[in-house]
Design a protein around this motif. Structure first.
Motif, PDB file in Angstrom:
ATOM      1  N   LYS A  58      42.149 -11.150  15.126  1.00 15.47           N
ATOM      2  CA  LYS A  58      41.345  -9.954  14.872  1.00 15.47           C
ATOM      3  C   LYS A  58      42.197  -8.778  14.427  1.00 15.47           C
ATOM      4  CE  LYS A  58      37.348 -10.784  17.861  1.00 15.47           C
ATOM      5  NZ  LYS A  58      36.554 -10.267  18.997  1.00 15.47           N
ATOM      6  N   GLN A  59      43.461  -8.767  14.842  1.00 12.44           N
ATOM      7  CA  GLN A  59      44.329  -7.663  14.461  1.00 12.44           C
ATOM      8  C   GLN A  59      44.587  -7.654  12.953  1.00 12.44           C
ATOM      9  OE1 GLN A  59      45.091  -5.350  16.577  1.00 12.44           O
ATOM     10  NE2 GLN A  59      46.308  -4.145  15.137  1.00 12.44           N
ATOM     11  N   TYR A  60      44.559  -8.823  12.338  1.00 12.46           N
ATOM     12  CA  TYR A  60      44.727  -8.883  10.881  1.00 12.46           C
ATOM     13  C   TYR A  60      43.554  -8.197  10.176  1.00 12.46           C
ATOM     14  CZ  TYR A  60      48.547 -12.221  11.494  1.00 12.46           C
ATOM     15  OH  TYR A  60      49.733 -12.822  11.838  1.00 12.46           O
ATOM     16  N   LEU A  61      42.381  -8.257  10.795  1.00 13.25           N
ATOM     17  CA  LEU A  61      41.228  -7.564  10.223  1.00 13.25           C
ATOM     18  C   LEU A  61      41.428  -6.051  10.282  1.00 13.25           C
ATOM     19  CD1 LEU A  61      38.259  -9.669  11.652  1.00 13.25           C
ATOM     20  CD2 LEU A  61      39.406  -9.886   9.454  1.00 13.25           C
ATOM     21  N   LYS A  62      42.020  -5.554  11.370  1.00 20.63           N
ATOM     22  CA  LYS A  62      42.310  -4.119  11.469  1.00 20.63           C
ATOM     23  C   LYS A  62      43.329  -3.694  10.421  1.00 20.63           C
ATOM     24  CE  LYS A  62      41.339  -3.735  16.431  1.00 20.63           C
ATOM     25  NZ  LYS A  62      41.891  -3.351  17.753  1.00 20.63           N
ATOM     26  N   ILE A  63      44.340  -4.542  10.216  1.00 24.03           N
ATOM     27  CA  ILE A  63      45.341  -4.228   9.191  1.00 24.03           C
ATOM     28  C   ILE A  63      44.680  -4.212   7.814  1.00 24.03           C
ATOM     29  CG2 ILE A  63      47.454  -5.043   8.075  1.00 24.03           C
ATOM     30  CD1 ILE A  63      48.277  -6.239  10.767  1.00 24.03           C
ATOM     31  N   GLY A  64      43.805  -5.186   7.568  1.00 19.82           N
ATOM     32  CA  GLY A  64      43.097  -5.220   6.290  1.00 19.82           C
ATOM     33  C   GLY A  64      42.221  -3.998   6.082  1.00 19.82           C
ATOM     34  N   VAL A  97      58.101   1.584   3.003  1.00 15.62           N
ATOM     35  CA  VAL A  97      57.469   1.331   4.303  1.00 15.62           C
ATOM     36  C   VAL A  97      56.515   0.143   4.212  1.00 15.62           C
ATOM     37  CG1 VAL A  97      55.905   2.269   6.055  1.00 15.62           C
ATOM     38  CG2 VAL A  97      57.708   3.707   5.097  1.00 15.62           C
ATOM     39  N   LEU A  98      55.684   0.101   3.166  1.00 12.57           N
ATOM     40  CA  LEU A  98      54.729  -0.999   3.000  1.00 12.57           C
ATOM     41  C   LEU A  98      55.446  -2.335   2.841  1.00 12.57           C
ATOM     42  CD1 LEU A  98      52.100   0.667   0.626  1.00 12.57           C
ATOM     43  CD2 LEU A  98      51.789   0.083   3.033  1.00 12.57           C
ATOM     44  N   LYS A  99      56.516  -2.342   2.056  1.00  9.98           N
ATOM     45  CA  LYS A  99      57.252  -3.594   1.864  1.00  9.98           C
ATOM     46  C   LYS A  99      57.950  -4.039   3.146  1.00  9.98           C
ATOM     47  CE  LYS A  99      57.949  -3.224  -3.120  1.00  9.98           C
ATOM     48  NZ  LYS A  99      58.927  -3.154  -4.235  1.00  9.98           N
ATOM     49  N   GLU A 100      58.415  -3.080   3.921  1.00  9.68           N
ATOM     50  CA  GLU A 100      59.051  -3.421   5.194  1.00  9.68           C
ATOM     51  C   GLU A 100      58.016  -3.995   6.168  1.00  9.68           C
ATOM     52  OE1 GLU A 100      62.155  -4.008   7.773  1.00  9.68           O
ATOM     53  OE2 GLU A 100      62.193  -3.440   5.653  1.00  9.68           O
ATOM     54  N   LEU A 101      56.795  -3.462   6.131  1.00  8.41           N
ATOM     55  CA  LEU A 101      55.719  -4.009   6.974  1.00  8.41           C
ATOM     56  C   LEU A 101      55.387  -5.442   6.564  1.00  8.41           C
ATOM     57  CD1 LEU A 101      53.300  -0.943   7.153  1.00  8.41           C
ATOM     58  CD2 LEU A 101      54.809  -1.781   8.955  1.00  8.41           C
ATOM     59  N   ALA A 102      55.370  -5.692   5.248  1.00  8.27           N
ATOM     60  CA  ALA A 102      55.111  -7.055   4.771  1.00  8.27           C
ATOM     61  C   ALA A 102      56.203  -8.011   5.250  1.00  8.27           C
ATOM     62  CB  ALA A 102      55.018  -7.068   3.248  1.00  8.27           C
ATOM     63  N   ILE A 103      57.453  -7.569   5.211  1.00  7.43           N
ATOM     64  CA  ILE A 103      58.562  -8.401   5.691  1.00  7.43           C
ATOM     65  C   ILE A 103      58.446  -8.639   7.190  1.00  7.43           C
ATOM     66  CG2 ILE A 103      61.064  -8.465   5.998  1.00  7.43           C
ATOM     67  CD1 ILE A 103      61.306  -6.932   3.358  1.00  7.43           C
ATOM     68  N   THR A 104      58.029  -7.607   7.921  1.00  6.63           N
ATOM     69  CA  THR A 104      57.870  -7.736   9.377  1.00  6.63           C
ATOM     70  C   THR A 104      56.856  -8.823   9.726  1.00  6.63           C
ATOM     71  OG1 THR A 104      58.406  -5.403   9.710  1.00  6.63           O
ATOM     72  CG2 THR A 104      57.215  -6.511  11.489  1.00  6.63           C
ATOM     73  N   VAL A 162      50.211   8.857   2.608  1.00  8.40           N
ATOM     74  CA  VAL A 162      51.232   8.812   3.669  1.00  8.40           C
ATOM     75  C   VAL A 162      50.567   8.647   5.036  1.00  8.40           C
ATOM     76  CG1 VAL A 162      52.965  10.187   4.878  1.00  8.40           C
ATOM     77  CG2 VAL A 162      52.971  10.086   2.382  1.00  8.40           C
ATOM     78  N   ALA A 163      49.474   9.386   5.273  1.00  7.39           N
ATOM     79  CA  ALA A 163      48.757   9.262   6.549  1.00  7.39           C
ATOM     80  C   ALA A 163      48.162   7.865   6.714  1.00  7.39           C
ATOM     81  CB  ALA A 163      47.654  10.327   6.632  1.00  7.39           C
ATOM     82  N   ARG A 164      47.615   7.309   5.626  1.00 11.06           N
ATOM     83  CA  ARG A 164      47.031   5.962   5.705  1.00 11.06           C
ATOM     84  C   ARG A 164      48.111   4.908   5.930  1.00 11.06           C
ATOM     85  NH1 ARG A 164      41.810   6.572   3.355  1.00 11.06           N
ATOM     86  NH2 ARG A 164      41.145   8.596   4.147  1.00 11.06           N
ATOM     87  N   VAL A 165      49.282   5.112   5.327  1.00 13.79           N
ATOM     88  CA  VAL A 165      50.393   4.176   5.546  1.00 13.79           C
ATOM     89  C   VAL A 165      50.820   4.200   7.008  1.00 13.79           C
ATOM     90  CG1 VAL A 165      52.818   3.695   4.987  1.00 13.79           C
ATOM     91  CG2 VAL A 165      51.205   4.237   3.158  1.00 13.79           C
ATOM     92  N   GLU A 166      50.806   5.388   7.611  1.00 18.13           N
ATOM     93  CA  GLU A 166      51.134   5.486   9.036  1.00 18.13           C
ATOM     94  C   GLU A 166      50.131   4.705   9.894  1.00 18.13           C
ATOM     95  OE1 GLU A 166      53.401   9.286  10.499  1.00 18.13           O
ATOM     96  OE2 GLU A 166      51.697   9.925   9.279  1.00 18.13           O
ATOM     97  N   ASP A 167      48.847   4.718   9.483  1.00 18.30           N
ATOM     98  CA  ASP A 167      47.844   3.922  10.202  1.00 18.30           C
ATOM     99  C   ASP A 167      48.153   2.424  10.096  1.00 18.30           C
ATOM    100  OD1 ASP A 167      46.503   6.215  10.906  1.00 18.30           O
ATOM    101  OD2 ASP A 167      45.072   6.117   9.237  1.00 18.30           O
ATOM    102  N   ILE A 168      48.594   2.004   8.917  1.00 22.56           N
ATOM    103  CA  ILE A 168      48.972   0.594   8.755  1.00 22.56           C
ATOM    104  C   ILE A 168      50.162   0.263   9.645  1.00 22.56           C
ATOM    105  CG2 ILE A 168      49.698  -1.171   7.101  1.00 22.56           C
ATOM    106  CD1 ILE A 168      48.365   0.428   4.897  1.00 22.56           C
ATOM    107  N   VAL A 169      51.106   1.195   9.730  1.00 17.76           N
ATOM    108  CA  VAL A 169      52.284   0.975  10.591  1.00 17.76           C
ATOM    109  C   VAL A 169      51.855   0.769  12.038  1.00 17.76           C
ATOM    110  CG1 VAL A 169      54.366   2.068  11.519  1.00 17.76           C
ATOM    111  CG2 VAL A 169      53.862   2.239   9.078  1.00 17.76           C
ATOM    112  N   LYS A 170      50.928   1.597  12.511  1.00 19.10           N
ATOM    113  CA  LYS A 170      50.462   1.464  13.900  1.00 19.10           C
ATOM    114  C   LYS A 170      49.788   0.114  14.135  1.00 19.10           C
ATOM    115  CE  LYS A 170      49.752   6.452  14.466  1.00 19.10           C
ATOM    116  NZ  LYS A 170      48.748   7.532  14.653  1.00 19.10           N
ATOM    117  N   CYS A 171      48.977  -0.326  13.167  1.00 25.14           N
ATOM    118  CA  CYS A 171      48.290  -1.618  13.317  1.00 25.14           C
ATOM    119  C   CYS A 171      49.285  -2.773  13.319  1.00 25.14           C
ATOM    120  CB  CYS A 171      47.273  -1.801  12.193  1.00 25.14           C
ATOM    121  SG  CYS A 171      45.832  -0.745  12.316  1.00 25.14           S
TER     122      CYS A 171
END
Length: 453
Positions: A270-276, A321-328, A397-406
């Motif tokens: 379900k967490q993948y749905l939040k990230i999406g 940041v987005l690419k680092e999240l994808a690698i994570t 930038v704010a939306r990217v931070e939300d992705i980071v939290k998820c």
């Protein structure tokens, strides 16, 4: 025809051989057209198989399951065990076998439960109403449908057959046979896991989102000439916008799958749905930014030059940041440099906002040629458009931070491994962790630069 004397005359020609030749030509044209259409169809089917060989393997798996279940017809000992009801086993394989293992297990469990309960209970009306309940419809809609179907068949056949319980027993047995074969073949022969598909979809969308953001900012401020490849990357954010239904379907099916690969049975799908969902909110901002690129109201090159360096830095930092999240997510390992990247992104966004606030004074001072001349006013449309772009970058930038939290929440729920430093990876080679004089000088330069900033 008409001669010089005005007399009209006609010549009638028999169309025997000419008519036959015309018909023959039409038939040849039709056959040729049909041949080329068939060739195009075969070529397209071949390309589909080459692009994704798993689809071809799925067809082989379905054929294997059907061949196995058909033995209940062709082998007498098996046929004597289930009788004519072997038809239900074949029908179950056809209906239940799906592309992913999760979908196959989901339909198999629903079919067994629906058939079993329908043979014991007379609750067809209640089950029909339950299909309107969102949670039941999402996870057990197919089972409810099979429940109603089986109950109706058993009820009607009860007027004609005395051994009702024997019929229900045989029906359940054949369905268990069919579903078991489907599950075994689907999970053992080159399985396609819905969870793996969801994992690949989310990480791929993160990379596409990063490429789109970087391309939008570069195209707006650097006025790059778009190419076919750059346009393809630029439109990558639309994949995140259009993947909601696919993500929900795969997440629902992934919960039925057993442990496979790096995913446990209770993996937080379900967490993948939040990230999406957070990615889609970011993609909407990128879509609006893309609209500014194609706007008819163009900003002057002067204002773009002033804002370009800082804006490009915001775009690059957000992309990193987005690419680092994808690698994570790909490595399922927490990142050691994610906090630094987020801090750099926020600092660049704050610097961009400060630059926009101070822009009118800077621009007027730059345009002053003498103390006696009045300050020049800035066109309002230029301020509106550049303000829109800056606001969108700040919102991104704010939306990217939300992705980071998820993603961080996913890493905690899925228990990602801690990230390793370069020194940790080479403990056996302690000399690799030593800092050379050149590296020490580089670090001093970096520290001084950061202090200046």
């Amino acid at each position: 025809m008409t001669n010089n004397n005005g007399v009209e005359w006609r010549i009638k020609v028999e169309d025997g051989p000419w008519k036959r030749a015309g018909i023959s030509c039409s038939m040849w044209t039709f056959i040729t057209s049909l041949y080329f259409k068939l060739c195009r169809f075969v070529k397209k089917a071949w390309e589909i198989g080459v692009n994704d060989p798993r689809k071809f393997i799925h067809c082989v798996k379905v054929g294997l399951a059907l061949a196995a279940v058909s033995l209940f017809y062709y082998l007498k000992p098996l046929y004597d065990g289930v009788g004519k009801n072997a038809m239900w086993a074949v029908m179950t394989v056809i209906v239940v076998f799906e592309y992913t293992a999760g979908a196959t297990i989901y339909k198999s469990v629903n079919r067994i439960c629906g058939t079993t309960l329908a043979g014991l209970l007379a609750l067809a009306s209640a089950v029909t109403f339950s299909r309107f309940i969102p949670t039941i419809k999402a996870r057990f809609d197919y089972g409810a449908l099979i429940f109603i179907l089986t109950f109706s068949l058993v009820s009607v056949s009860g007027y004609r057959i005395d051994e009702l319980f024997s019929l229900a027993n045989q029906r359940i047995s054949t369905i268990i046979i069919g579903t078991s074969l489907c599950i075994i073949v689907s999970t053992t022969v080159r399985p396609v896991w819905a969870g793996q598909e969801l994992y690949v979809l989310v990480t791929g969308n993160l990379d596409k989102l990063a490429d789109s953001l970087e391309g939008c900012v570069a195209q707006y401020f650097e006025a790059q000439t778009p190419t076919e490849e750059s346009n393809k990357k630029l439109m990558g954010y639309k994949c995140a916008l259009n993947s909601k239904a696919t993500e929900e379907s795969l997440a629902n099916l992934a919960r039925w799958e057993p442990t496979h690969g790096r995913f446990n049975f209770c993996h937080p799908w379900k967490q993948y749905l939040k990230i999406g969902a957070t990615m889609r909110r970011c993609a909407f901002c990128i879509d609006a930014l893309f609209g500014c690129i194609n706007s008819e109201n163009k900003t002057s090159n002067d204002i773009k030059k002033i804002m370009s360096i800082t804006s490009m830095k915001v775009g690059i930092d957000s992309t990193n940041v987005l690419k680092e999240l994808a690698i994570t997510i790909k490595k399922m390992r927490k990142s050691n440099k994610l906090d630094i990247l987020v801090m750099e992104m926020n600092n660049a966004a704050q610097e961009l906002q400060n630059l926009l606030k101070s822009y009118p004074n800077t621009q007027n001072n730059a345009k002053e040629t003498s103390p006696n001349e009045a300050k020049l006013e800035i066109p309002i449309m230029e301020i509106i458009q550049v303000g829109t772009v800056v606001s969108l970058l700040s919102e991104i930038v704010a939306r990217v931070e939300d992705i980071v939290k998820c993603v961080e929440e996913l890493s905690n729920l899925a228990k990602f491994k801690e990230g390793k430093t370069k020194c940790d990876k080479s403990k056996q080679h302690s000399t690799d962790c030593k800092i050379s004089p050149e590296q020490q000088n580089d670090e001093e330069v970096i520290i001084k630069t950061l202090q200046i900033v």
